[in-house]
Design a protein around this motif. Structure first.
Motif, short mmCIF file in Angstrom:
data_model
loop_
_atom_site.label_atom_id
_atom_site.label_comp_id
_atom_site.label_asym_id
_atom_site.label_seq_id
_atom_site.Cartn_x
_atom_site.Cartn_y
_atom_site.Cartn_z
N GLN A 38 0.70 -1.23 -0.14
CA GLN A 38 -0.22 0.02 0.40
C GLN A 38 1.08 1.58 0.19
OE1 GLN A 38 -3.36 1.16 -0.09
NE2 GLN A 38 -3.07 2.67 0.25
N LYS A 39 1.80 1.09 1.09
CA LYS A 39 2.66 2.36 1.06
C LYS A 39 3.37 2.91 0.00
CE LYS A 39 2.76 2.78 5.79
NZ LYS A 39 4.01 1.53 6.96
N ALA A 40 4.65 1.31 -0.73
CA ALA A 40 4.63 1.76 -2.36
C ALA A 40 4.00 2.24 -3.18
CB ALA A 40 5.04 0.23 -2.71
N MET A 41 2.59 1.70 -3.53
CA MET A 41 1.72 2.13 -4.31
C MET A 41 1.21 3.59 -4.57
SD MET A 41 -2.57 1.45 -4.96
CE MET A 41 -2.59 2.72 -3.54
N GLU A 42 0.99 3.88 -3.04
CA GLU A 42 1.01 5.39 -3.01
C GLU A 42 2.38 6.65 -3.33
OE1 GLU A 42 0.23 5.65 1.23
OE2 GLU A 42 -1.59 4.54 1.41
N VAL A 43 3.08 5.66 -3.45
CA VAL A 43 4.59 6.46 -3.88
C VAL A 43 4.73 6.47 -5.48
CG1 VAL A 43 7.56 6.53 -3.95
CG2 VAL A 43 6.17 5.72 -2.15
N PHE A 44 4.59 5.49 -6.20
CA PHE A 44 4.22 5.26 -7.22
C PHE A 44 3.07 5.76 -7.85
CE2 PHE A 44 6.26 0.42 -7.42
CZ PHE A 44 7.20 1.54 -7.99
N TRP A 45 2.36 6.42 -7.35
CA TRP A 45 0.91 6.93 -7.93
C TRP A 45 1.19 8.73 -7.38
CZ3 TRP A 45 -4.15 6.40 -4.77
CH2 TRP A 45 -5.43 6.81 -5.87
N LYS A 46 2.39 8.87 -6.81
CA LYS A 46 2.20 10.02 -7.07
C LYS A 46 3.30 10.47 -8.23
CE LYS A 46 4.29 14.09 -3.75
NZ LYS A 46 4.55 13.90 -1.91
N LYS A 47 4.56 9.57 -7.56
CA LYS A 47 5.64 10.01 -8.86
C LYS A 47 5.80 9.49 -9.32
CE LYS A 47 9.23 10.92 -6.62
NZ LYS A 47 10.97 11.07 -5.88
N GLY A 48 5.25 8.37 -10.37
CA GLY A 48 4.95 7.74 -12.07
C GLY A 48 6.87 6.38 -11.61
N TYR A 49 6.16 5.69 -12.36
CA TYR A 49 7.18 4.65 -12.53
C TYR A 49 8.47 5.26 -12.37
CZ TYR A 49 9.56 0.04 -13.36
OH TYR A 49 10.62 -0.97 -13.20
N ALA A 50 9.01 6.00 -13.71
CA ALA A 50 10.15 6.17 -13.24
C ALA A 50 11.26 7.03 -12.77
CB ALA A 50 10.60 6.59 -15.05
N ALA A 51 10.31 7.95 -11.95
CA ALA A 51 10.18 9.11 -11.60
C ALA A 51 10.67 8.87 -9.62
CB ALA A 51 9.51 10.54 -11.33
N THR A 52 9.91 7.56 -9.33
CA THR A 52 9.87 6.65 -7.85
C THR A 52 11.84 5.69 -8.45
OG1 THR A 52 8.09 6.62 -7.96
CG2 THR A 52 9.83 5.10 -6.68
N SER A 53 12.40 6.16 -7.26
CA SER A 53 13.68 5.17 -6.87
C SER A 53 13.32 4.50 -5.83
CB SER A 53 14.63 6.29 -6.84
OG SER A 53 14.02 6.71 -5.07
N MET A 54 14.33 3.50 -5.79
CA MET A 54 14.47 2.22 -4.83
C MET A 54 14.42 2.92 -3.45
SD MET A 54 14.12 -0.33 -6.11
CE MET A 54 14.52 -1.87 -5.06
N ARG A 55 15.30 4.06 -3.22
CA ARG A 55 15.22 4.56 -1.89
C ARG A 55 14.01 5.78 -1.34
NH1 ARG A 55 19.30 6.97 0.82
NH2 ARG A 55 18.54 7.98 2.93
N ASP A 56 13.37 6.10 -2.30
CA ASP A 56 12.06 6.41 -2.12
C ASP A 56 11.17 5.32 -1.72
OD1 ASP A 56 12.67 9.08 -3.05
OD2 ASP A 56 11.80 8.73 -5.27
N LEU A 57 11.27 3.94 -2.74
CA LEU A 57 10.23 3.00 -1.93
C LEU A 57 10.99 2.49 -0.62
CD1 LEU A 57 10.08 1.45 -6.00
CD2 LEU A 57 8.28 2.26 -4.60
N THR A 58 12.07 1.86 -0.03
CA THR A 58 12.33 1.49 0.90
C THR A 58 12.14 2.10 2.58
OG1 THR A 58 14.65 2.57 0.29
CG2 THR A 58 14.19 -0.24 -0.31
N ASP A 59 12.47 3.84 1.76
CA ASP A 59 12.18 4.43 2.82
C ASP A 59 10.22 4.75 3.36
OD1 ASP A 59 14.32 5.57 3.03
OD2 ASP A 59 14.05 7.80 1.97
N ALA A 60 9.54 5.00 2.37
CA ALA A 60 7.95 4.60 2.44
C ALA A 60 7.71 3.24 3.18
CB ALA A 60 7.14 5.03 0.59
N MET A 61 7.78 2.03 2.83
CA MET A 61 8.10 0.84 3.09
C MET A 61 8.51 0.50 4.38
SD MET A 61 8.39 -0.96 -1.06
CE MET A 61 7.61 -3.02 -0.25
N GLN A 62 9.74 1.20 4.69
CA GLN A 62 10.17 1.09 6.55
C GLN A 62 10.60 -0.50 5.95
OE1 GLN A 62 7.38 2.43 9.08
NE2 GLN A 62 8.12 3.90 9.09
N ILE A 63 11.47 -0.51 5.34
CA ILE A 63 12.19 -1.59 4.83
C ILE A 63 13.37 -1.29 4.05
CG2 ILE A 63 10.45 -3.53 5.37
CD1 ILE A 63 10.63 -3.73 1.91
N ASN A 64 14.30 -2.28 4.54
CA ASN A 64 15.61 -2.64 3.41
C ASN A 64 16.04 -2.37 1.67
OD1 ASN A 64 16.51 -5.02 3.78
ND2 ASN A 64 16.96 -4.26 5.80
#
Length: 216
Positions: A38-64
């Protein structure tokens, strides 16, 4: 013999507890994974696929990153999961909302008005529309997933049109399949129009126009 039986019972009890704990942990991991999606989806939804980095995703998901790769996979696999999660949310919302309407024409009109309202008030637009224009053509898997959602929307609208026609609530001259195709294409056009012009009244007026045409 008695001691042996007791030892056997104790061993079975321990094994049963281990299996139970493993089951509970598996359910907890599954729950946490759904929250992370759910948290990762919200990041992709806001920024788009290309603009989303792995750091964005792991920060939002709170995992390494290693946990992400081990449980879900790479960025593309995660995006696939997020698209599926988003579509399930949309389908569940549609099925729950429109089942309670007294007549099919009311449900159809409400669907059109809701589409116009969501398009003009949802800050991140539609995740599926974003994916369609950003990567769908280059990604057969994403294309197939989004096509299945498009087919669901088409079937849902076609069913409402046919029911409304059978109850003489809208004209029976038009082909229900064509009307459903027209509505789906119109909604996509509204997304594009609002991105360009940011004119909410323009979209709402078009929604009212379509509703009037359906009742002719």
């Amino acid at each position: 013999m008695i001691a042996s039986s007791r030892n056997s019972l104790n061993f079975k009890t321990i094994v049963s507890k281990i299996f139970y704990l493993c089951f509970i942990m598996a359910r907890l991991i599954e729950f946490d994974e759904e929250q992370a999606i759910q948290k990762a989806m919200e990041v992709f939804w806001k920024k788009g696929y290309a603009a989303t980095s792995m750091r964005d995703l792991t920060d939002a998901m709170q995992i390494n990153s290693s946990s992400l790769y081990n449980t879900i996979g790479d960025k593309h696999r995660l995006f696939v999961r997020c698209i599926k999660h988003y579509i399930k949310m949309r389908i569940d919302a549609v099925e729950q909302r429109y089942i309670s309407f007294a007549s099919p024409i009311q449900a159809l009109e409400s669907f059109i008005k809701d589409a116009a309202d969501i398009i003009t008030t949802e800050p991140n637009s539609c995740l599926c529309v974003k994916a369609t224009f950003e990567i769908e053509g280059d990604d057969p898997e994403i294309q197939a997933i989004i096509t299945s959602y498009d087919n669901f929307t088409h079937r849902f609208l076609k069913d409402l049109v046919e029911k409304a026609q059978s109850q003489h609530q809208i004209g029976q001259n038009e082909n229900a399949d064509t009307v459903a195709d027209y509505l789906v294409s119109t909604f996509i056009g509204w997304y594009n129009s609002f991105i360009l012009h940011q004119d909410r009244n323009k979209i709402l007026n078009m929604a009212d126009f379509i509703i009037r045409q359906l009742r002719c």
